[in-house]
Write a protein that holds these residues in place. Structure first.
Motif, PDB file in Angstrom:
ATOM      1  N   LEU A 191      -5.904  95.946  35.184  1.00  0.00           N
ATOM      2  CA  LEU A 191      -7.000  96.248  36.096  1.00  0.00           C
ATOM      3  C   LEU A 191      -8.207  96.771  35.334  1.00  0.00           C
ATOM      4  CD1 LEU A 191      -5.120  98.161  38.961  1.00  0.00           C
ATOM      5  CD2 LEU A 191      -6.103  95.855  39.098  1.00  0.00           C
ATOM      6  N   ASP A 192      -9.365  96.372  35.773  1.00  0.00           N
ATOM      7  CA  ASP A 192     -10.634  96.962  35.341  1.00  0.00           C
ATOM      8  C   ASP A 192     -11.312  97.428  36.632  1.00  0.00           C
ATOM      9  OD1 ASP A 192     -13.308  97.477  34.842  1.00  0.00           O
ATOM     10  OD2 ASP A 192     -13.750  95.524  33.965  1.00  0.00           O
ATOM     11  N   GLU A 193     -11.220  98.722  36.897  1.00  0.00           N
ATOM     12  CA  GLU A 193     -11.762  99.289  38.131  1.00  0.00           C
ATOM     13  C   GLU A 193     -13.108  99.947  37.824  1.00  0.00           C
ATOM     14  OE1 GLU A 193      -8.227 100.677  40.835  1.00  0.00           O
ATOM     15  OE2 GLU A 193      -7.773 101.310  38.785  1.00  0.00           O
ATOM     16  N   GLY A 194     -14.136  99.126  37.706  1.00  0.00           N
ATOM     17  CA  GLY A 194     -15.460  99.636  37.402  1.00  0.00           C
ATOM     18  C   GLY A 194     -15.612 100.143  35.981  1.00  0.00           C
ATOM     19  N   GLU A 195     -14.748  99.721  35.069  1.00  0.00           N
ATOM     20  CA  GLU A 195     -14.792 100.209  33.687  1.00  0.00           C
ATOM     21  C   GLU A 195     -15.780  99.432  32.830  1.00  0.00           C
ATOM     22  OE1 GLU A 195     -10.672 100.725  32.159  1.00  0.00           O
ATOM     23  OE2 GLU A 195     -10.133 100.370  34.264  1.00  0.00           O
ATOM     24  N   THR A 196     -16.081  98.194  33.238  1.00  0.00           N
ATOM     25  CA  THR A 196     -17.057  97.384  32.519  1.00  0.00           C
ATOM     26  C   THR A 196     -18.397  97.349  33.263  1.00  0.00           C
ATOM     27  OG1 THR A 196     -15.281  96.001  31.634  1.00  0.00           O
ATOM     28  CG2 THR A 196     -17.494  95.115  31.493  1.00  0.00           C
ATOM     29  N   LEU A 197     -18.317  97.316  34.579  1.00  0.00           N
ATOM     30  CA  LEU A 197     -19.519  97.320  35.419  1.00  0.00           C
ATOM     31  C   LEU A 197     -19.168  98.008  36.728  1.00  0.00           C
ATOM     32  CD1 LEU A 197     -22.429  96.183  35.120  1.00  0.00           C
ATOM     33  CD2 LEU A 197     -21.679  94.243  36.513  1.00  0.00           C
ATOM     34  N   ASP A 198     -19.951  98.999  37.097  1.00  0.00           N
ATOM     35  CA  ASP A 198     -19.689  99.753  38.326  1.00  0.00           C
ATOM     36  C   ASP A 198     -19.648  98.823  39.537  1.00  0.00           C
ATOM     37  OD1 ASP A 198     -19.452 102.436  37.431  1.00  0.00           O
ATOM     38  OD2 ASP A 198     -21.616 102.541  37.135  1.00  0.00           O
ATOM     39  N   GLY A 199     -18.692  99.114  40.423  1.00  0.00           N
ATOM     40  CA  GLY A 199     -18.621  98.384  41.684  1.00  0.00           C
ATOM     41  C   GLY A 199     -17.771  97.140  41.679  1.00  0.00           C
ATOM     42  N   LEU A 200     -17.266  96.758  40.510  1.00  0.00           N
ATOM     43  CA  LEU A 200     -16.455  95.545  40.432  1.00  0.00           C
ATOM     44  C   LEU A 200     -14.990  95.884  40.164  1.00  0.00           C
ATOM     45  CD1 LEU A 200     -18.656  93.047  38.376  1.00  0.00           C
ATOM     46  CD2 LEU A 200     -18.506  93.329  40.854  1.00  0.00           C
ATOM     47  N   LEU A 201     -14.120  95.048  40.687  1.00  0.00           N
ATOM     48  CA  LEU A 201     -12.685  95.146  40.414  1.00  0.00           C
ATOM     49  C   LEU A 201     -12.247  93.836  39.774  1.00  0.00           C
ATOM     50  CD1 LEU A 201      -9.879  96.503  40.702  1.00  0.00           C
ATOM     51  CD2 LEU A 201      -9.690  95.343  42.921  1.00  0.00           C
ATOM     52  N   CYS A 202     -11.585  93.947  38.645  1.00  0.00           N
ATOM     53  CA  CYS A 202     -11.118  92.768  37.911  1.00  0.00           C
ATOM     54  C   CYS A 202      -9.616  92.880  37.677  1.00  0.00           C
ATOM     55  CB  CYS A 202     -11.866  92.655  36.589  1.00  0.00           C
ATOM     56  SG  CYS A 202     -11.451  91.167  35.642  1.00  0.00           S
ATOM     57  N   LEU A 203      -8.892  91.814  37.952  1.00  0.00           N
ATOM     58  CA  LEU A 203      -7.463  91.712  37.687  1.00  0.00           C
ATOM     59  C   LEU A 203      -7.270  90.645  36.613  1.00  0.00           C
ATOM     60  CD1 LEU A 203      -7.852  92.543  40.788  1.00  0.00           C
ATOM     61  CD2 LEU A 203      -5.535  91.729  41.115  1.00  0.00           C
ATOM     62  N   ALA A 204      -6.361  90.879  35.679  1.00  0.00           N
ATOM     63  CA  ALA A 204      -6.141  89.909  34.606  1.00  0.00           C
ATOM     64  C   ALA A 204      -4.667  89.794  34.253  1.00  0.00           C
ATOM     65  CB  ALA A 204      -6.949  90.275  33.365  1.00  0.00           C
ATOM     66  N   ALA A 205      -4.287  88.607  33.829  1.00  0.00           N
ATOM     67  CA  ALA A 205      -2.924  88.348  33.364  1.00  0.00           C
ATOM     68  C   ALA A 205      -2.996  87.452  32.141  1.00  0.00           C
ATOM     69  CB  ALA A 205      -2.096  87.681  34.464  1.00  0.00           C
ATOM     70  N   THR A 206      -2.069  87.632  31.224  1.00  0.00           N
ATOM     71  CA  THR A 206      -2.063  86.815  30.009  1.00  0.00           C
ATOM     72  C   THR A 206      -1.552  85.406  30.303  1.00  0.00           C
ATOM     73  OG1 THR A 206       0.121  87.695  29.461  1.00  0.00           O
ATOM     74  CG2 THR A 206      -1.786  88.747  28.419  1.00  0.00           C
ATOM     75  N   VAL A 207      -1.974  84.473  29.474  1.00  0.00           N
ATOM     76  CA  VAL A 207      -1.531  83.091  29.572  1.00  0.00           C
ATOM     77  C   VAL A 207      -0.252  82.953  28.743  1.00  0.00           C
ATOM     78  CG1 VAL A 207      -2.099  80.679  29.088  1.00  0.00           C
ATOM     79  CG2 VAL A 207      -3.895  82.276  29.842  1.00  0.00           C
ATOM     80  N   PRO A 208       0.890  82.677  29.371  1.00  0.00           N
ATOM     81  CA  PRO A 208       2.143  82.585  28.614  1.00  0.00           C
ATOM     82  C   PRO A 208       2.053  81.575  27.479  1.00  0.00           C
ATOM     83  CG  PRO A 208       2.565  82.554  30.975  1.00  0.00           C
ATOM     84  CD  PRO A 208       1.078  82.419  30.803  1.00  0.00           C
ATOM     85  N   GLY A 209       2.560  81.980  26.318  1.00  0.00           N
ATOM     86  CA  GLY A 209       2.630  81.071  25.182  1.00  0.00           C
ATOM     87  C   GLY A 209       1.373  80.982  24.341  1.00  0.00           C
ATOM     88  N   ALA A 210       0.250  81.511  24.838  1.00  0.00           N
ATOM     89  CA  ALA A 210      -0.995  81.379  24.082  1.00  0.00           C
ATOM     90  C   ALA A 210      -0.924  82.125  22.753  1.00  0.00           C
ATOM     91  CB  ALA A 210      -2.178  81.882  24.909  1.00  0.00           C
ATOM     92  N   ALA A 211      -0.356  83.330  22.762  1.00  0.00           N
ATOM     93  CA  ALA A 211      -0.290  84.123  21.535  1.00  0.00           C
ATOM     94  C   ALA A 211       0.545  83.432  20.465  1.00  0.00           C
ATOM     95  CB  ALA A 211       0.278  85.501  21.833  1.00  0.00           C
TER      96      ALA A 211
END
Length: 266
Positions: A200-220
């Motif tokens: 989660l990025d709860e306003g940590e990069t830009l105030d007011g936005l919520l970002c959810l992220a997941a890694t792409v399996p196998g990419a690493a």
């Protein structure tokens, strides 16, 4: 009574090729374990003599190997896999997956990779949803991995020694008042990412936005970690909505990973 798979083989224009593919599929499901001829024949609903002839031909071509336990996948398949993966373009596959998954059309979807050293992510692709938002990220522009959801998703999968080495490079950057600035706090956040299954990025990069992220399996394992994210307005995300979007995001990441050659997870 014939099952559907057998009926499809019988309707094939090249039954021997279709049966050979079915043998390879069955062996792939066994994750490298050799399978006795009788088990192959039973699993495919075919006569042992037919399966034996096809397996022997595949052994001669290097696509299968013969062991005391039965038949297993051959080394030649590795070369085919490497040739396929060399031609896969993750950005193109990302755009295709986004187009095909109707559930990913709500928020802005992004694809990012983690720098080989240090604490930066670089965004490779973006697809705006029905409700586009103004983002701090731009294609090709690096951002701190410690403030972005994509970055934290990928950092959470690093070995402890690798993470410590990256964190030793200097102080953590702050982009907003919500940005994590202490290594110990970041480690706690990354532990939550691993437990939750997404970052989660709860306003940590830009105030007011919520970002959810997941890694792409196998990419690493292919040389560079990658992650996908959904970004929208924080005010539009209830707890139930967040869980729903996280499930869709993880499904998108799995689809992209499968296109890049990652083994399917269950």
């Amino acid at each position: 009574m014939e099952n559907e798979a057998t009926a499809q083989r019988d309707r094939s224009l090249a039954p021997a090729v279709t049966r050979a593919a079915a043998i390879l599929d069955l062996l792939a499901e066994r994750r490298g374990q050799a399978v006795p001829l009788a088990d192959l024949a039973r699993g495919l609903g075919l006569a042992k003599s037919s399966v034996s002839n096809i397996c022997n031909a595949l052994v001669e071509s290097g696509l299968l190997r013969r062991t005391p336990e039965g038949f297993g996948l051959g080394r030649r398949l590795v070369g085919y896999a490497e040739a396929y993966l060399a031609g896969v373009d993750i950005v193109r596959e990302f755009q295709d997956v986004c187009r095909e998954r109707a559930g990913s059309q709500e928020e802005t979807v992004q694809l990012a990779v983690l720098s080989e050293t240090g604490l930066e992510v670089v965004y490779l692709a973006r697809r705006d949803g029905r409700h586009p938002v103004v983002l701090a990220s731009q294609i090709g522009r690096p951002l701190p991995a410690t403030t972005t959801a994509t970055g934290k998703a990928m950092l959470a999968e690093l070995a402890p020694q690798e993470l410590a080495l990256r964190l030793a490079a200097g102080p953590l950057p702050r982009l907003t008042g919500h940005s994590i600035s202490e290594p110990d706090e970041l480690r706690r956040d990354l532990a939550a990412v691993r437990e939750r299954g997404y970052a989660l990025d709860e306003g940590e990069t830009l105030d007011g936005l919520l970002c959810l992220a997941a890694t792409v399996p196998g990419a690493a394992t292919r040389g560079q970690a990658a992650a996908v994210s959904f970004t929208g307005l924080a005010t539009a995300a209830s707890a139930d909505r967040q869980r729903e979007r996280a499930a869709e995001l993880r499904a998108l990441a799995r689809d992209l990973g499968a296109r890049m050659g990652a083994a399917e997870s269950h």
